[in-house]
Design an enzyme around this catalytic site. Sequence first.
Site, mmCIF file in Angstrom:
data_model
loop_
_atom_site.group_PDB
_atom_site.id
_atom_site.type_symbol
_atom_site.label_atom_id
_atom_site.label_comp_id
_atom_site.label_asym_id
_atom_site.label_seq_id
_atom_site.Cartn_x
_atom_site.Cartn_y
_atom_site.Cartn_z
ATOM 1 N N HIS A 85 24.810 23.779 -48.449
ATOM 2 C CA HIS A 85 25.970 24.530 -48.915
ATOM 3 C C HIS A 85 25.538 25.570 -49.945
ATOM 4 O O HIS A 85 24.831 25.240 -50.911
ATOM 5 C CB HIS A 85 26.987 23.610 -49.567
ATOM 6 C CG HIS A 85 27.359 22.436 -48.728
ATOM 7 N ND1 HIS A 85 27.914 21.294 -49.262
ATOM 8 C CD2 HIS A 85 27.268 22.211 -47.405
ATOM 9 C CE1 HIS A 85 28.146 20.423 -48.300
ATOM 10 N NE2 HIS A 85 27.749 20.952 -47.161
ATOM 11 N N TYR A 144 37.677 25.975 -51.611
ATOM 12 C CA TYR A 144 37.031 24.667 -51.593
ATOM 13 C C TYR A 144 35.514 24.815 -51.723
ATOM 14 O O TYR A 144 34.898 25.647 -51.066
ATOM 15 C CB TYR A 144 37.361 23.933 -50.293
ATOM 16 C CG TYR A 144 36.584 22.655 -50.160
ATOM 17 C CD1 TYR A 144 36.930 21.532 -50.910
ATOM 18 C CD2 TYR A 144 35.450 22.572 -49.351
ATOM 19 C CE1 TYR A 144 36.200 20.373 -50.836
ATOM 20 C CE2 TYR A 144 34.715 21.410 -49.267
ATOM 21 C CZ TYR A 144 35.093 20.316 -50.004
ATOM 22 O OH TYR A 144 34.349 19.168 -49.933
ATOM 23 N N HIS A 197 38.739 23.291 -45.275
ATOM 24 C CA HIS A 197 39.157 22.032 -45.902
ATOM 25 C C HIS A 197 40.648 21.788 -45.750
ATOM 26 O O HIS A 197 41.355 21.474 -46.718
ATOM 27 C CB HIS A 197 38.727 21.958 -47.364
ATOM 28 C CG HIS A 197 38.232 20.593 -47.747
ATOM 29 N ND1 HIS A 197 38.955 19.713 -48.507
ATOM 30 C CD2 HIS A 197 37.087 19.943 -47.433
ATOM 31 C CE1 HIS A 197 38.286 18.593 -48.668
ATOM 32 N NE2 HIS A 197 37.139 18.703 -48.018
ATOM 33 N N GLU A 206 36.376 15.007 -40.257
ATOM 34 C CA GLU A 206 35.916 14.371 -41.492
ATOM 35 C C GLU A 206 36.905 13.350 -42.039
ATOM 36 O O GLU A 206 36.511 12.353 -42.638
ATOM 37 C CB GLU A 206 35.654 15.464 -42.523
ATOM 38 C CG GLU A 206 35.203 15.010 -43.875
ATOM 39 C CD GLU A 206 34.960 16.187 -44.809
ATOM 40 O OE1 GLU A 206 35.292 16.058 -45.993
ATOM 41 O OE2 GLU A 206 34.457 17.237 -44.339
ATOM 42 N N ARG A 224 32.848 15.931 -36.353
ATOM 43 C CA ARG A 224 32.295 15.887 -37.707
ATOM 44 C C ARG A 224 32.912 14.733 -38.476
ATOM 45 O O ARG A 224 33.770 14.903 -39.333
ATOM 46 C CB ARG A 224 32.578 17.228 -38.377
ATOM 47 C CG ARG A 224 31.943 17.365 -39.724
ATOM 48 C CD ARG A 224 32.191 18.714 -40.324
ATOM 49 N NE ARG A 224 32.178 18.597 -41.754
ATOM 50 C CZ ARG A 224 31.099 18.307 -42.473
ATOM 51 N NH1 ARG A 224 29.946 18.096 -41.874
ATOM 52 N NH2 ARG A 224 31.164 18.209 -43.785
ATOM 53 N N HIS A 272 29.348 14.254 -41.116
ATOM 54 C CA HIS A 272 29.624 14.481 -42.535
ATOM 55 C C HIS A 272 28.562 13.784 -43.382
ATOM 56 O O HIS A 272 28.285 12.611 -43.178
ATOM 57 C CB HIS A 272 31.008 13.900 -42.832
ATOM 58 C CG HIS A 272 31.479 14.047 -44.231
ATOM 59 N ND1 HIS A 272 31.677 12.982 -45.073
ATOM 60 C CD2 HIS A 272 31.836 15.140 -44.935
ATOM 61 C CE1 HIS A 272 32.131 13.410 -46.235
ATOM 62 N NE2 HIS A 272 32.239 14.709 -46.189
ATOM 63 N N GLU A 296 24.744 18.054 -41.537
ATOM 64 C CA GLU A 296 24.949 18.414 -42.934
ATOM 65 C C GLU A 296 23.895 17.733 -43.779
ATOM 66 O O GLU A 296 23.588 16.553 -43.595
ATOM 67 C CB GLU A 296 26.341 17.983 -43.383
ATOM 68 C CG GLU A 296 26.666 18.366 -44.816
ATOM 69 C CD GLU A 296 28.098 18.043 -45.202
ATOM 70 O OE1 GLU A 296 28.587 18.614 -46.182
ATOM 71 O OE2 GLU A 296 28.726 17.213 -44.506
#
Length: 428
Positions: free
Chosen positions: A149, A185, A234, A284, A305, A334, A361
């Site tokens: 990220h 987010y 998000h 998620e 995810r 996730h 991720e």
Amino acid sequence: MSQEQTTDPPAVMEETQAPWAARDGLRITGVRAIVTAPEGLPLVVVRVDTSDPGLYGYGCATFTQRFHAVVAAVDQHVGPMLIGRHPADIEDITRMVHLSSYWRGGPVLNSALSGVDQALWDIAGKRAGMPVYELLGGRVRAAADTYLHAAGATIEQTLEHAREILDSGYRHVRLQAGGPGLGTYGAPGTPGGYPDAPYPDGWDVQQYLRDTPKLFAAAREVLGETPNLMHDVHHRLTVKQAVALARALEPYRLFFLEDPIPLELYDRLPELRAAAPMPIAVGEQVASVADAARLVTGGGVDLLRLHISAIGGLTPARKLVALCELTGVGTAWHAPADVSPIGAARNVALDVSSPAFSIQEGHLWPDPVREVFPGTLDPRGGYLFPNDAPGWGIEVDEKAAAKYPAVTHLHERWSARVRRPDGGIEAP
């Protein structure tokens, strides 16, 4: 009209016994939860001990926002059911635990089940002398390609962070830039961004819809055409808003757009997916393996995810992987800081053993996490390689874990601050 039955249920077989004879004397002798927060976020791990001295397993049961409830579920409800069972009966044990609460499912019970399930897989690998990915059929790739990220209070700061990530060997990066008030987010906002509003630190959807395309226009100009770029909404948009954002981002060729609409609107994901020019990654917040399966079969997702602990662990996840393989859906599990290193190892075992894998991720674990979890996976050149030691290849140093106690309500208090400038609460 017949009276409702009020008699006690019939006596049942002792819960520590299976209805068949085990082939050896190995038994589960202890199940307990371990909580630690070496990076500030509560991580829950389950340890399952056996009658063979030195043979034990660890599983990830992390549900950061309700970790006390998960610990109670493990220690008071799930754990006692396993005492005396043979640790090889993973499928039967996980099904028994899933059905035993009558009102089944949900992130608390599924996280408790996940910790047990993955600990049993860890034991299975240790008994076989094999890493878990070999128990799943072995590798179809050497490692899992991973993204990190990039975030900043401004577009410029976000892109500077992204350049650092890409220069370190990564090929994929998720971009999140801040804004007025709370900001978007995953990126810091500017306090008091709406000074004339009832809630000056709010989040404004129209501001977000204007600014996000600017972030990706600048990203392509600064970072070039090669990097694969992602973005996480998000869950904060309506379907119409999500379609508008997806179309505005079309020129910048996103690798995926993540969680554009709330869980409560997932029945409209096929509509959104059909209108969006880039892959849609969702799941998620899903806390049911059946709901996850419907996402795949219903045409609402390009990349699944999931937070795997929230659906019950490796056993249900490997079934979803097979479903993804058969339907052309990819996986993108996730795995930020609120997934333990054991959960990350589980993800990578699935990644390297399945053709459905798309992207993983990643997270750069700080030294305190590595102190608590020896064997934590270490990314190399933007890839995560599985441990080749039996099981997960990860230990838990409980003395080190005790140095980092968990803080209750930390995340809940952050979530309560996610509001519009008029004060109305938003999805966190």
